[in-house]
Design an enzyme around this catalytic site. Structure first.
Site, PDB file in Angstrom:
ATOM      1  N   HIS A  96      -4.963   6.218   5.355  1.00 20.88           N
ATOM      2  CA  HIS A  96      -5.887   5.156   4.977  1.00 20.88           C
ATOM      3  C   HIS A  96      -7.153   5.044   5.812  1.00 20.88           C
ATOM      4  O   HIS A  96      -8.096   4.364   5.417  1.00 20.88           O
ATOM      5  CB  HIS A  96      -5.142   3.817   5.046  1.00 20.88           C
ATOM      6  CG  HIS A  96      -5.437   2.894   3.922  1.00 20.88           C
ATOM      7  ND1 HIS A  96      -6.670   2.816   3.309  1.00 20.88           N
ATOM      8  CD2 HIS A  96      -4.660   1.989   3.279  1.00 20.88           C
ATOM      9  CE1 HIS A  96      -6.628   1.900   2.360  1.00 20.88           C
ATOM     10  NE2 HIS A  96      -5.417   1.394   2.310  1.00 20.88           N
ATOM     11  N   TYR A 152      -2.940 -12.293   2.165  1.00 20.97           N
ATOM     12  CA  TYR A 152      -4.033 -11.310   2.116  1.00 20.97           C
ATOM     13  C   TYR A 152      -4.082 -10.690   0.731  1.00 20.97           C
ATOM     14  O   TYR A 152      -3.061 -10.277   0.178  1.00 20.97           O
ATOM     15  CB  TYR A 152      -3.766 -10.235   3.169  1.00 20.97           C
ATOM     16  CG  TYR A 152      -4.725  -9.066   3.217  1.00 20.97           C
ATOM     17  CD1 TYR A 152      -5.679  -8.975   4.216  1.00 20.97           C
ATOM     18  CD2 TYR A 152      -4.641  -8.029   2.287  1.00 20.97           C
ATOM     19  CE1 TYR A 152      -6.542  -7.873   4.292  1.00 20.97           C
ATOM     20  CE2 TYR A 152      -5.493  -6.934   2.346  1.00 20.97           C
ATOM     21  CZ  TYR A 152      -6.437  -6.866   3.349  1.00 20.97           C
ATOM     22  OH  TYR A 152      -7.282  -5.792   3.420  1.00 20.97           O
ATOM     23  N   SER A 207      -6.625  -7.670  -1.038  1.00 19.59           N
ATOM     24  CA  SER A 207      -7.719  -6.757  -0.754  1.00 19.59           C
ATOM     25  C   SER A 207      -8.743  -6.766  -1.874  1.00 19.59           C
ATOM     26  O   SER A 207      -8.397  -6.793  -3.057  1.00 19.59           O
ATOM     27  CB  SER A 207      -7.176  -5.337  -0.580  1.00 19.59           C
ATOM     28  OG  SER A 207      -8.224  -4.440  -0.316  1.00 19.59           O
ATOM     29  N   THR A 260     -13.632  -2.869   2.581  1.00 18.79           N
ATOM     30  CA  THR A 260     -12.918  -3.922   1.853  1.00 18.79           C
ATOM     31  C   THR A 260     -13.245  -5.274   2.483  1.00 18.79           C
ATOM     32  O   THR A 260     -13.734  -5.353   3.606  1.00 18.79           O
ATOM     33  CB  THR A 260     -11.391  -3.715   1.908  1.00 18.79           C
ATOM     34  OG1 THR A 260     -10.966  -3.738   3.274  1.00 18.79           O
ATOM     35  CG2 THR A 260     -10.994  -2.412   1.246  1.00 18.79           C
TER      36      THR A 260
END
Length: 625
Positions: A378, A492, A494, A505
Site C-alpha cells: 500500500h 474511518y 477512506s 486519500t
C-alpha cells in the site's frame, strides 16, 4: 422505509481497503476488430496529458479544520471531555496552530510539483514497523471467468498475464487512456472531447476538460504498478523500481521462478510461448520449499530487514535483485476455493504466507480451481491505480483471450527460458524462516473473518427514498456497534483525493451527532415512530453527503492535522496540547475502519483492522432493489 440490504464483507479482528470515491467504472472500447497484441489501448490523448495542469491539493483553512475536528469529536466524548478538547482547540487555532499553518503553507508553496501530504504519507507508510499482510495489504478478488474452459488455472493465468503486459506497455508508451471522471459521460466521454483536449497544451488541458464537465484524475501512482518492490530497512523501508527489467516472478509451493516476457526488441512474447513457460512451472515436480523465504515478508519490518541483510551476506543478493525488479509476482496456489467464501477471504488476504511476496507492488494470486485475486502493498499507491488496472486487465483477458482450451504450448524449449531461483540458506537463515512461520500463524489465528451476502436489495432502494446508499451502510455499522456495546467509537472511511495532483486519500468520519442520535433512539426503550426515524435517517444522509464532498475536495481535517502534527514534531520540543490531548489519540485509534468499491470486475475485497480490537469492514453496494 426498508433498510438497505447489499453484499457486505465483514473482516473483524485485525482487518482497510482504499475507495476511489470519485472514480466510476467506465467500459473502454477494445473490439477484436482493432486488436493490437502489443498494446491494450492506443489513446488519442497521452496518458499523462492532464498531469501538469491538475489542480493542487488545497490546504484547508485552520479555522475550518478546527471546526470539523470538533464536530467529529463531539459524538465520541462526554460533555466534560468535549469542553476540555474545545478549549484546547480554541487555544491552538489562536496560537501554535497559526505558526504551524504558516510553515506548512510555506513548504507547500516551495514544492508545487507535488501535494503537501504526499511526502509525509510515504514517510508514514515506510516508517511503520508492523507486518504488511492484514495490517496494510488489501485483497481484491476478481469475478470468476464465465466462459466454459477458460477458467482453469493455466489458461486463466496466461490470459491475465498477456493482458497485464499489454496494460504495462500501454502505460510505458503513454498510450493508456487518461483516467477521467465524466460528470455526464454522454456529453463528455466523446471523440470531440478527446480531440479538443489532445490539441491543448498539457499546461491548459485540465481546464479544457473542465469545460466539458470532465475531471481528469492524478495518475502519478500508475508508474509504480510494475517493477516495484518495498525493501525492508531498519527504521524506514524504501521503494525500489527497475523499469528496465523484463522478467516475471512466479511462485509455486514457496519456490521462485523467473522468465523474460519480452523479446530483445521489447515485444511481448507470443501467447503460446508464455503458455509454455507457465505450463512448465506448473508441471515442475519440485516439492514445496522446506524453508519458504517468502514467509519472511510477513514479519515485523525490522526483523525482516535483519533477516534480509543476513541472507544477502551469505550469497543471495542477486536473487533478491531479480525478485525486487520483476514486473509483478504471479502466485500459483495449490489450494482450491470450491465456492467457500470464508476460505476465499482468508486465503487471498493472508494464506499461510509461504507462497507470497507481500513486499511486491502487487501479486496476482490464482488457485488450482481458477479463482483469482490481487494482494497489493500500500505504500506506493492507493486503490485508484490498482482498480483501473484490474478492470482493464480482466475485461481484456475475458473479452479478447489469446489462449483457448485447445491452444497448444509452443516448442520454445521453456526449460531454457525459465529459471528457478534457489536461496542459499544456513542455520541462521532457516531459523529466521521457521520463526517467521510461527509468528504469522499466531497472528492469523487472532483474526476473525465473516461475511454477509444479500443480493435482493441495493442502491435503488436508497435512491427511491432519496438517501445516500453509502450513508445508509455507514449508519448500519454505527447501529450494529452501538447495539453491541452501547457507545460510539472512532470510525474511518477512506475517500480518494485523486482529483488533485499527487493526492492520496482523506478520512471521512461517518460517526456524527446525527448517527449517534439515531442509534440512541433506535436502541432506546422509548423508540420513535417510523416516520420520525425516516426523518432522522435523511438527516444522517445529508450530513454524510456533505462530509463526503468535503473529503473528496481535500477539505477534511485528518490529513491537515496530520501535516501540522508532523511539522510540530520536526520542530522538536513539547508538542502543542491538541496533539497531547487523549481525545486526539482516541480519534486516530479507529475501531471501525471501512471502505467500499463498486466494480463489475470485483467479487469481494478485504483488509485488516488498524487496531487489534477493531473491525475492518469492506462492503460492495449492488445496483439492485
Amino acid at each position: 422505509m426498508r433498510l438497505l440490504s447489499c453484499k457486505i464483507l465483514f473482516n473483524q479482528g485485525n482487518l482497510k481497503y482504499v475507495q476511489p470515491s470519485v472514480v466510476v467504472h467506465q467500459k473502454r472500447n477494445r473490439s477484436n476488430k482493432n486488436y493490437d497484441y502489443q498494446y491494450l489501448q492506443r489513446s488519442k490523448v497521452p496518458t499523462l496529458h492532464f498531469q501538469a495542469s491538475l489542480p493542487r491539493l488545497p490546504i484547508p483553512e485552520l479555522e475550518k479544520t478546527c471546526e470539523r475536528y470538533l464536530a467529529a469529536q463531539q459524538p465520541l466524548l462526554s460533555p466534560q471531555e468535549y469542553a476540555n478538547t474545545q478549549a484546547i482547540v480554541t487555544e491552538f487555532k489562536k496560537g501554535e496552530g497559526l505558526s504551524l499553518q504558516k510553515k506548512l503553507k510555506g513548504w507547500d508553496s516551495n514544492n508545487k510539483h507535488t501535494s503537501y501530504i504526499s511526502e509525509l504519507w510515504f514517510d508514514k507508510y515506510l516508517r511503520d514497523r508492523v507486518p504488511l499482510p492484514i495490517n496494510y495489504n488489501p485483497q481484491v478478488v476478481f469475478v470468476n471467468e464465465k466462459k466454459p474452459g477458460y477458467g482453469t488455472q493455466l489458461i486463466r493465468a496466461t490470459n491475465m498475464l498477456i493482458s497485464s503486459l499489454r496494460f504495462f506497455k500501454s502505460i510505458r508508451a503513454g498510450l493508456l487512456e487518461p483516467e477521467v471522471f465524466h460528470l455526464h459521460p454522454k456529453k463528455s466521454d466523446t471523440e470531440l472531447f478527446r480531440t479538443v483536449t489532445r490539441l491543448l497544451p498539457p499546461s491548459l488541458s485540465w481546464y479544457g476538460a473542465y469545460l466539458f464537465g470532465a475531471f481528469p484524475l492524478d495518475m502519478s501512482q500508475y508508474g509504480s504498478l510494475f517493477n516495484t518492490t518495498r525493501i525492508p530497512k531498519l527504521d524506514k523501508d524504501r521503494l525500489f523500481q527497475n523499469e528496465s527489467a523484463k522478467h516475471m516472478v512466479v511462485m509455486k509451493g514457496g519456490n521462485f521462478y523467473i522468465f523474460d516476457v519480452f523479446d530483445r526488441d521489447g515485444n511481448i512474447l507470443p501467447p503460446s510461448d508464455l503458455l509454455a513457460c507457465l505450463k512448465y512451472i506448473l508441471d515442475d515436480t519440485a516439492p514445496p520449499a522446506d524453508y519458504p523465504v517468502g514467509v519472511l515478508t510477513t514479519e515485523n519490518r525490522d526483523v525482516w530487514a535483519k533477516a534480509r541483510q543476513h541472507l544477502e551476506s551469505i550469497g543471495n543478493a542477486d536473487i533478491f535483485s531479480l525478485i525486487d525488479s520483476g514486473i509483478f509476482t504471479l502466485c500459483f496456489d495449490d489450494a482450491e476455493i470450491a465456492g467457500d467464501l470464508q476460505f476465499l477471504l482468508r486465503h487471498f488476504l493472508h494464506s499461510d504466507g509461504c507462497n507470497r511476496w507481500f513486499d511486491k507492488s502487487f501479486s496476482m494470486l490464482i488457485t488450482r480451481d481458477g479463482y483469482a485475486a490481487l494482494n497489493f502493498e500500500h505504500s506506493w499507491g492507493d486503490g485508484v491505480a490498482i482498480l483501473r488496472y484490474l478492470q482493464d486487465m480482466l475485461e481484456d483477458s475475458s473479452d479478447n483471450p489469446q489462449i483457448h482450451p485447445d491452444t497448444k504450448p509452443s516448442n520454445c524449449r521453456p526449460e531454457t527460458l525459465v529459471k528457478r531461483l534457489d536461496f542459499r540458506l544456513d542455520d541462521k537463515a532457516k531459523a529466521y524462516v521457521s520463526q517467521g512461520k510461527k509468528n504469522f500463524e499466531a497472528f492469523c489465528s487472532s483474526l476473525n473473518i465473516s461475511y454477509i451476502e444479500v443480493l435482493n436489495h441495493g442502491r435503488k432502494d436508497c435512491k427511491r427514498f432519496k438517501v445516500s446508499p453509502d450513508s445508509v451502510m455507514q449508519l448500519a455499522f454505527q447501529m450494529a456497534f452501538h447495539k453491541q456495546l452501547g457507545k460510539t467509537v472512532a470510525t474511518y472511511e477512506s475517500s480518494s483525493t485523486a482529483a488533485f495532483k499527487h493526492g492520496r486519500t482523506e478520512t471521512l468520519r461517518p460517526c456524527t451527532m446525527a448517527t449517534k442520535t439515531f442509534c440512541e433512539a433506535v436502541n432506546s426503550s422509548n423508540r420513535p415512530s417510523n416516520s420520525e426515524l425516516a426523518a432522522m435517517i435523511k438527516k444522517c444522509s445529508e450530513v454524510h453527503v456533505a462530509l463526503t464532498k468535503e473529503a473528496a475536495m481535500g477539505q477534511g481535517f485528518d490529513r491537515h492535522l496530520f501535516g501540522l502534527h508532523r511539522f510540530s514534531e520536526q520542530d522538536g520540543g513539547k508538542l502543542p496540547a491538541i496533539f497531547r490531548d487523549p481525545a486526539y489519540t482516541n480519534i486516530n485509534r479507529n475501531i471501525i475502519s471501512t471502505s467500499t468499491l463498486t466494480s463489475p470486475s470485483v467479487r469481494a475485497g478485504g483488509f485488516g483492522p488498524v487496531v487489534k480490537d477493531g473491525y475492518g469492514v469492506a462492503y460492495v453496494l449492488q445496483h439492485m432493489g
